[in-house]
Design a protein around this motif. Structure first.
Motif, PDB file in Angstrom:
ATOM      1  N   LYS A  36       0.833  -1.222  -0.054  1.00  0.00           N
ATOM      2  CA  LYS A  36      -0.143   0.135   0.037  1.00  0.00           C
ATOM      3  C   LYS A  36       1.264   1.096   0.136  1.00  0.00           C
ATOM      4  N   PHE A  37       0.246   2.109  -0.781  1.00  0.00           N
ATOM      5  CA  PHE A  37       1.588   3.337  -0.694  1.00  0.00           C
ATOM      6  C   PHE A  37       0.539   4.655  -1.925  1.00  0.00           C
ATOM      7  N   SER A  38       1.306   5.954  -1.417  1.00  0.00           N
ATOM      8  CA  SER A  38       0.707   6.767  -2.336  1.00  0.00           C
ATOM      9  C   SER A  38       2.342   7.361  -2.725  1.00  0.00           C
ATOM     10  N   LEU A  39       2.703   8.641  -4.184  1.00  0.00           N
ATOM     11  CA  LEU A  39       3.509   9.136  -4.218  1.00  0.00           C
ATOM     12  C   LEU A  39       3.246  10.433  -4.747  1.00  0.00           C
ATOM     13  N   SER A  40       4.188  11.027  -4.844  1.00  0.00           N
ATOM     14  CA  SER A  40       4.113  12.437  -4.751  1.00  0.00           C
ATOM     15  C   SER A  40       4.045  13.039  -5.842  1.00  0.00           C
ATOM     16  N   HIS A  41       3.955  14.065  -5.819  1.00  0.00           N
ATOM     17  CA  HIS A  41       4.580  14.642  -7.540  1.00  0.00           C
ATOM     18  C   HIS A  41       6.004  14.913  -8.091  1.00  0.00           C
ATOM     19  N   TYR A  42       7.319  14.196  -7.436  1.00  0.00           N
ATOM     20  CA  TYR A  42       8.151  13.979  -7.906  1.00  0.00           C
ATOM     21  C   TYR A  42       7.635  12.722  -8.851  1.00  0.00           C
ATOM     22  N   TYR A  43       7.177  12.420  -8.790  1.00  0.00           N
ATOM     23  CA  TYR A  43       6.767  10.850 -10.265  1.00  0.00           C
ATOM     24  C   TYR A  43       5.737  10.764 -10.781  1.00  0.00           C
ATOM     25  N   GLN A  44       4.990  13.177 -11.222  1.00  0.00           N
ATOM     26  CA  GLN A  44       3.783  13.167 -11.734  1.00  0.00           C
ATOM     27  C   GLN A  44       5.015  13.139 -14.099  1.00  0.00           C
ATOM     28  N   GLY A  45       3.943  13.142 -14.453  1.00  0.00           N
ATOM     29  CA  GLY A  45       4.411  13.272 -15.812  1.00  0.00           C
ATOM     30  C   GLY A  45       3.901  14.651 -15.927  1.00  0.00           C
ATOM     31  N   TYR A  46       2.446  14.762 -15.821  1.00  0.00           N
ATOM     32  CA  TYR A  46       1.335  15.471 -16.259  1.00  0.00           C
ATOM     33  C   TYR A  46       0.999  16.204 -14.903  1.00  0.00           C
ATOM     34  N   VAL A  80       1.712  -3.807 -19.947  1.00  0.00           N
ATOM     35  CA  VAL A  80       0.816  -2.622 -19.700  1.00  0.00           C
ATOM     36  C   VAL A  80      -0.920  -2.399 -20.168  1.00  0.00           C
ATOM     37  N   LYS A  81      -1.925  -2.141 -19.150  1.00  0.00           N
ATOM     38  CA  LYS A  81      -3.048  -1.692 -19.785  1.00  0.00           C
ATOM     39  C   LYS A  81      -3.046  -1.456 -18.366  1.00  0.00           C
ATOM     40  N   TYR A  82      -3.176   0.167 -18.884  1.00  0.00           N
ATOM     41  CA  TYR A  82      -3.967   2.111 -17.941  1.00  0.00           C
ATOM     42  C   TYR A  82      -5.430   1.991 -18.024  1.00  0.00           C
ATOM     43  N   HIS A  83      -5.890   2.015 -17.046  1.00  0.00           N
ATOM     44  CA  HIS A  83      -7.497   1.871 -16.963  1.00  0.00           C
ATOM     45  C   HIS A  83      -7.940   3.217 -16.750  1.00  0.00           C
ATOM     46  N   ALA A  84      -6.849   4.156 -15.741  1.00  0.00           N
ATOM     47  CA  ALA A  84      -6.953   5.447 -15.348  1.00  0.00           C
ATOM     48  C   ALA A  84      -6.326   6.429 -14.660  1.00  0.00           C
ATOM     49  N   PRO A  85      -6.696   7.816 -13.955  1.00  0.00           N
ATOM     50  CA  PRO A  85      -4.650   8.106 -13.762  1.00  0.00           C
ATOM     51  C   PRO A  85      -4.975   7.732 -12.928  1.00  0.00           C
ATOM     52  N   LEU A  86      -3.643   8.292 -12.351  1.00  0.00           N
ATOM     53  CA  LEU A  86      -2.961   7.759 -11.009  1.00  0.00           C
ATOM     54  C   LEU A  86      -2.170   9.622 -10.856  1.00  0.00           C
ATOM     55  N   LEU A  87      -3.414   9.630  -9.642  1.00  0.00           N
ATOM     56  CA  LEU A  87      -3.068  10.570  -8.915  1.00  0.00           C
ATOM     57  C   LEU A  87      -1.852  11.071  -7.875  1.00  0.00           C
ATOM     58  N   ALA A  88      -1.068  12.422  -7.882  1.00  0.00           N
ATOM     59  CA  ALA A  88       0.075  12.278  -6.647  1.00  0.00           C
ATOM     60  C   ALA A  88      -0.959  12.375  -5.390  1.00  0.00           C
ATOM     61  N   GLY A  89      -0.933  12.310  -4.063  1.00  0.00           N
ATOM     62  CA  GLY A  89      -1.013  11.720  -2.921  1.00  0.00           C
ATOM     63  C   GLY A  89      -2.676  10.401  -3.038  1.00  0.00           C
ATOM     64  N   GLU A  90      -2.584  10.037  -4.088  1.00  0.00           N
ATOM     65  CA  GLU A  90      -3.565   8.955  -3.872  1.00  0.00           C
ATOM     66  C   GLU A  90      -3.253   7.579  -3.148  1.00  0.00           C
ATOM     67  N   GLU A  91      -3.997   6.914  -2.196  1.00  0.00           N
ATOM     68  CA  GLU A  91      -3.468   5.978  -1.644  1.00  0.00           C
ATOM     69  C   GLU A  91      -4.461   4.737  -2.755  1.00  0.00           C
ATOM     70  N   VAL A  92      -3.265   3.584  -2.774  1.00  0.00           N
ATOM     71  CA  VAL A  92      -3.333   2.807  -3.729  1.00  0.00           C
ATOM     72  C   VAL A  92      -2.763   1.484  -3.549  1.00  0.00           C
ATOM     73  N   GLU A  93      -3.345   0.568  -3.633  1.00  0.00           N
ATOM     74  CA  GLU A  93      -2.099  -0.905  -2.828  1.00  0.00           C
ATOM     75  C   GLU A  93      -1.624  -1.846  -4.387  1.00  0.00           C
ATOM     76  N   VAL A  94      -0.773  -1.885  -4.752  1.00  0.00           N
ATOM     77  CA  VAL A  94      -0.550  -2.761  -5.769  1.00  0.00           C
ATOM     78  C   VAL A  94      -0.135  -4.747  -5.466  1.00  0.00           C
ATOM     79  N   PHE A  95      -1.376  -5.626  -6.044  1.00  0.00           N
ATOM     80  CA  PHE A  95      -0.911  -6.547  -5.532  1.00  0.00           C
ATOM     81  C   PHE A  95      -0.570  -7.499  -6.844  1.00  0.00           C
ATOM     82  N   ALA A  96       0.227  -8.925  -6.695  1.00  0.00           N
ATOM     83  CA  ALA A  96       0.858  -9.603  -8.329  1.00  0.00           C
ATOM     84  C   ALA A  96       0.702 -11.447  -7.411  1.00  0.00           C
TER      85      ALA A  96
END
Length: 135
Positions: A36-46, A80-96
């Motif tokens: 579980k994580f969130s990323l800051s704007h340092y990792y943004q494109g747009y 990779v298939k993208y479904h929705a944008p990931l916004l800076a600061g959003e809390e998400v989970e990754v599973f594998a």
């Protein structure tokens, strides 16, 4: 000559000693890995949108975390298939998880979902080549 893969805790995604890394902490569950994580704007494109390459990197790393002490994985193919944008600061989970286990490779899959509404952000499938540990 085969080069030995050495873990030095400096991985960009999960390495605790990398001062510029993401410091994601993966947990091994029964048959999958999770973080579980969130990323800051340092990792943004747009503006305020996390770069798609960073999303692919995290999906790839989650699938690599499925390896064991006896096996090391190297990514042979990543889709990779993208479904929705990931916004800076959003809390998400990754599973594998491993989808298919063969003698010399594994087919793995991963997905990132937003915690607040369980919306899928992205998913990936990879062909992971197995490198056996030297005895």
């Amino acid at each position: 000559m085969e080069k030995e893969l050495i873990r030095d805790n400096f991985c960009f995604v999960c390495g605790k000693d990398n001062p510029k890394g993401m410091h994601l902490s993966f947990q091994k569950l029964e048959d999958r890995v999770y973080a579980k994580f969130s990323l800051s704007h340092y990792y943004q494109g747009y503006e305020n949108v996390i770069h798609g390459g960073i999303i692919a990197l995290i999906l790839d790393e989650a699938m690599a975390y499925l390896q064991t002490y006896e096996e090391r994985f190297l990514t042979g193919k990543l889709t990779v298939k993208y479904h929705a944008p990931l916004l800076a600061g959003e809390e998400v989970e990754v599973f594998a998880e491993v989808k298919e286990d063969r003698k010399r490779f594994k087919v793995t899959r991963a997905e990132i979902v937003r915690v607040s509404d369980r919306k899928k952000i992205a998913e990936a499938e990879a062909l992971m080549f197995i490198l056996k540990e030297k005895e």
